[in-house]
Design a protein around this motif. Sequence first.
Motif, short mmCIF file in Angstrom:
data_model
loop_
_atom_site.label_atom_id
_atom_site.label_comp_id
_atom_site.label_asym_id
_atom_site.label_seq_id
_atom_site.Cartn_x
_atom_site.Cartn_y
_atom_site.Cartn_z
N GLY A 27 -52.03 -26.26 22.45
CA GLY A 27 -51.81 -24.83 22.65
C GLY A 27 -50.44 -24.46 23.15
N LEU A 28 -49.50 -25.42 23.19
CA LEU A 28 -48.16 -25.12 23.68
C LEU A 28 -47.35 -24.37 22.63
CD1 LEU A 28 -49.08 -27.43 25.62
CD2 LEU A 28 -46.70 -28.11 25.71
N THR A 29 -46.47 -23.50 23.10
CA THR A 29 -45.55 -22.79 22.21
C THR A 29 -44.39 -23.72 21.85
OG1 THR A 29 -44.15 -21.98 24.02
CG2 THR A 29 -46.07 -20.60 23.40
N ASN A 30 -43.60 -23.30 20.87
CA ASN A 30 -42.42 -24.10 20.49
C ASN A 30 -41.50 -24.31 21.70
OD1 ASN A 30 -43.51 -23.98 17.95
ND2 ASN A 30 -41.69 -23.11 16.98
N ARG A 31 -41.30 -23.27 22.47
CA ARG A 31 -40.42 -23.37 23.65
C ARG A 31 -40.99 -24.36 24.67
NH1 ARG A 31 -36.18 -20.68 25.01
NH2 ARG A 31 -36.54 -19.05 23.50
N GLN A 32 -42.29 -24.30 24.90
CA GLN A 32 -42.92 -25.22 25.85
C GLN A 32 -42.85 -26.67 25.35
OE1 GLN A 32 -46.70 -23.14 25.85
NE2 GLN A 32 -46.37 -22.38 27.95
N ILE A 33 -43.06 -26.85 24.05
CA ILE A 33 -42.94 -28.19 23.46
C ILE A 33 -41.52 -28.70 23.63
CG2 ILE A 33 -43.04 -29.51 21.31
CD1 ILE A 33 -45.28 -27.52 20.40
N ALA A 34 -40.55 -27.83 23.39
CA ALA A 34 -39.14 -28.22 23.52
C ALA A 34 -38.83 -28.69 24.94
CB ALA A 34 -38.24 -27.05 23.13
N VAL A 35 -39.32 -27.97 25.92
CA VAL A 35 -39.10 -28.36 27.32
C VAL A 35 -39.77 -29.70 27.59
CG1 VAL A 35 -39.64 -27.76 29.71
CG2 VAL A 35 -38.77 -26.00 28.16
N GLU A 36 -41.00 -29.85 27.15
CA GLU A 36 -41.77 -31.08 27.38
C GLU A 36 -41.08 -32.31 26.79
OE1 GLU A 36 -45.03 -33.34 28.70
OE2 GLU A 36 -44.69 -31.22 29.08
N LEU A 37 -40.48 -32.14 25.60
CA LEU A 37 -39.89 -33.28 24.90
C LEU A 37 -38.36 -33.34 25.01
CD1 LEU A 37 -42.05 -33.20 21.63
CD2 LEU A 37 -42.35 -34.64 23.66
N SER A 38 -37.79 -32.45 25.80
CA SER A 38 -36.32 -32.37 25.96
C SER A 38 -35.62 -32.22 24.62
CB SER A 38 -35.80 -33.62 26.69
OG SER A 38 -36.36 -33.71 27.97
N ARG A 39 -36.10 -31.26 23.85
CA ARG A 39 -35.49 -30.93 22.56
C ARG A 39 -35.22 -29.44 22.54
NH1 ARG A 39 -39.99 -34.12 19.21
NH2 ARG A 39 -39.43 -36.18 19.96
N SER A 40 -34.46 -29.01 21.56
CA SER A 40 -34.23 -27.58 21.44
C SER A 40 -35.41 -26.93 20.71
CB SER A 40 -32.93 -27.30 20.66
OG SER A 40 -33.13 -27.55 19.29
N PRO A 41 -35.67 -25.66 20.99
CA PRO A 41 -36.75 -24.96 20.28
C PRO A 41 -36.55 -24.97 18.76
CG PRO A 41 -36.12 -23.70 22.21
CD PRO A 41 -35.10 -24.83 22.06
N SER A 42 -35.30 -24.94 18.31
CA SER A 42 -35.06 -24.96 16.86
C SER A 42 -35.41 -26.31 16.25
CB SER A 42 -33.62 -24.57 16.52
OG SER A 42 -32.71 -25.47 17.10
N THR A 43 -35.22 -27.39 17.00
CA THR A 43 -35.61 -28.72 16.52
C THR A 43 -37.13 -28.79 16.42
OG1 THR A 43 -33.66 -29.78 17.46
CG2 THR A 43 -35.56 -31.20 17.04
N VAL A 44 -37.82 -28.28 17.42
CA VAL A 44 -39.29 -28.26 17.39
C VAL A 44 -39.77 -27.44 16.20
CG1 VAL A 44 -41.35 -27.42 18.60
CG2 VAL A 44 -39.57 -28.66 19.86
N ALA A 45 -39.17 -26.28 15.98
CA ALA A 45 -39.55 -25.43 14.85
C ALA A 45 -39.34 -26.17 13.53
CB ALA A 45 -38.76 -24.13 14.87
N ALA A 46 -38.23 -26.89 13.40
CA ALA A 46 -37.95 -27.64 12.18
C ALA A 46 -38.97 -28.76 11.97
CB ALA A 46 -36.54 -28.21 12.22
N GLN A 47 -39.35 -29.42 13.05
CA GLN A 47 -40.33 -30.50 12.93
C GLN A 47 -41.72 -29.97 12.57
OE1 GLN A 47 -39.40 -32.24 16.74
NE2 GLN A 47 -38.24 -33.88 15.78
N LEU A 48 -42.09 -28.82 13.12
CA LEU A 48 -43.36 -28.20 12.74
C LEU A 48 -43.31 -27.72 11.29
CD1 LEU A 48 -44.39 -26.23 15.95
CD2 LEU A 48 -45.58 -28.17 14.90
N LYS A 49 -42.19 -27.15 10.89
CA LYS A 49 -42.04 -26.69 9.51
C LYS A 49 -42.16 -27.87 8.54
CE LYS A 49 -38.98 -24.05 6.50
NZ LYS A 49 -37.75 -23.28 6.40
N SER A 50 -41.56 -28.99 8.90
CA SER A 50 -41.66 -30.19 8.06
C SER A 50 -43.10 -30.68 7.97
CB SER A 50 -40.76 -31.30 8.64
OG SER A 50 -40.90 -32.48 7.90
N ALA A 51 -43.81 -30.68 9.10
CA ALA A 51 -45.22 -31.08 9.11
C ALA A 51 -46.06 -30.14 8.25
CB ALA A 51 -45.74 -31.13 10.54
N MET A 52 -45.78 -28.83 8.35
CA MET A 52 -46.51 -27.85 7.55
C MET A 52 -46.25 -28.07 6.06
SD MET A 52 -46.50 -24.27 9.66
CE MET A 52 -45.08 -24.35 10.71
N ARG A 53 -45.01 -28.37 5.71
CA ARG A 53 -44.66 -28.64 4.31
C ARG A 53 -45.43 -29.86 3.81
NH1 ARG A 53 -41.68 -32.34 2.52
NH2 ARG A 53 -40.58 -32.68 4.48
#
Length: 73
Positions: A27-53
Amino acid sequence: GRRGGRRGYGNQLSPREVEVVRLMLQGLTNRQIAVELSRSPSTVAAQLKSAMRKYGVASRTALAVNVTQAGSV
């Protein structure tokens, strides 16, 4: 022979995509995931987009359903 460079995962989720999808399922947002994994929110968004594809879906909800049904994460 194998060429140099990054290993491709084809239609399977990469280890980093698996990490992101697991946190999304919690249930974490992209921003929360980014903080948790020490990544940028845009990197998280790209990884989710890739998974969705890879799953042929267009939303986080559809990704969650498909990943859960497939037992991929």
